[in-house]
Design an enzyme around this catalytic site. Structure first.
Site, PDB file in Angstrom:
ATOM      1  N   GLY A  38       0.836  -1.192   0.000  1.00 13.87           N
ATOM      2  CA  GLY A  38       0.000   0.000   0.000  1.00 13.87           C
ATOM      3  C   GLY A  38       0.869   1.239   0.000  1.00 13.87           C
ATOM      4  O   GLY A  38       1.878   1.305  -0.705  1.00 13.87           O
ATOM      5  N   CYS A  39       0.516   2.216   0.802  1.00 15.63           N
ATOM      6  CA  CYS A  39       1.251   3.482   0.860  1.00 15.63           C
ATOM      7  C   CYS A  39       2.716   3.254   1.193  1.00 15.63           C
ATOM      8  O   CYS A  39       3.051   2.725   2.258  1.00 15.63           O
ATOM      9  CB  CYS A  39       0.610   4.379   1.911  1.00 15.63           C
ATOM     10  N   PHE A  40       3.621   3.672   0.309  1.00 15.12           N
ATOM     11  CA  PHE A  40       5.036   3.429   0.592  1.00 15.12           C
ATOM     12  C   PHE A  40       5.580   4.310   1.700  1.00 15.12           C
ATOM     13  O   PHE A  40       6.580   3.986   2.324  1.00 15.12           O
ATOM     14  CB  PHE A  40       5.920   3.475  -0.649  1.00 15.12           C
ATOM     15  N   SER A  42       4.148   4.638   4.540  1.00 13.93           N
ATOM     16  CA  SER A  42       3.911   3.840   5.746  1.00 13.93           C
ATOM     17  C   SER A  42       4.850   2.648   5.813  1.00 13.93           C
ATOM     18  O   SER A  42       5.364   2.312   6.891  1.00 13.93           O
ATOM     19  CB  SER A  42       2.457   3.361   5.776  1.00 13.93           C
ATOM     20  N   TYR A 182      -2.726  11.986   7.406  1.00 10.50           N
ATOM     21  CA  TYR A 182      -3.042  10.880   6.489  1.00 10.50           C
ATOM     22  C   TYR A 182      -3.316   9.599   7.268  1.00 10.50           C
ATOM     23  O   TYR A 182      -4.312   8.905   7.041  1.00 10.50           O
ATOM     24  CB  TYR A 182      -1.890  10.674   5.516  1.00 10.50           C
TER      25      TYR A 182
END
Length: 202
Positions: A38-40, A42, A182
């Protein structure tokens, strides 16, 4: 005196010559692991700073376009996923330990993205070399037994990793307020804890 100076010069020359070899030998002992989660931002945060981890770099993997931009990837059509490349010292932290941690940073039962990040570029996968594959699969099987649920996150062969732009590197630290907004907005921590309990990472 002249002989001593010559000997000293030889000694200094040998010392100077040995330093690059030592650095090269040290770098050769480092290994890499690549995870799409997912979100890099994170995923990078989840690995950066761990004992034995030398670097965690945000980027893209699994696509067919050379050196894609962030806009190209999230716009769709390149086939890439956001990912993190972890460079680590296996004498300090094992590949298996990193994969075990990876599962606990994601929802491995979601095939369509992660949390509020939806779409192909936010899918999850472990990109393992031939030497890493058995450990990655064993880690996945153990994590599935822990959750007693089937995972949709695959273990696939290693593919070319492309680093994202400098603006995306170390994002959670450099833009803490924005990243926290976020994370909270996506309810990332709450949703991970609902899946993994106290073992959740992130």
């Amino acid at each position: 005196m002249r002989t001593l100076t010559t000997a000293a010069a030889i000694a200094l020359g040998l010392a100077a010559g040995s330093a690059p070899q030592s650095a090269t030998a040290q770098s050769q002992r480092l290994e890499t692991a690549v995870f799409a989660g997912g979100c890099f931002w994170s995923e990078e945060k989840a690995f950066d700073g761990l004992p034995g981890v030398r670097s965690a770099v945000s980027g893209f993997v699994g696509g067919h376009t050379a050196n894609p931009s962030y806009e190209q990837v999230v716009g769709g059509g390149t086939g890439h996923m956001e990912a993190v490349r972890v460079t680590f010292d296996p004498r300090v932290v094992s590949y298996r330990a990193l994969v075990d941690r990876y599962w606990r940073t994601i929802d491995p039962t979601d095939p369509n993205g992660q949390f509020c990040d939806r779409g192909p570029s936010y899918r999850t996968a472990v990109f393992a070399t031939a030497a890493q594959r058995a450990e990655a699969v064993a880690s996945r099987d153990a994590a599935m037994r822990t959750l007693r649920r089937s995972f949709t996150t695959p273990v696939v062969g290693a593919q070319r990793f492309w680093s994202a732009g400098a603006e995306h590197q170390d994002y959670a630290r450099r833009h803490r307020a924005h990243y926290e907004a976020y994370r909270i907005g996506c309810r990332r921590t709450e949703r991970l804890r609902a899946i993994w309990g106290d073992a959740a990472v992130g």
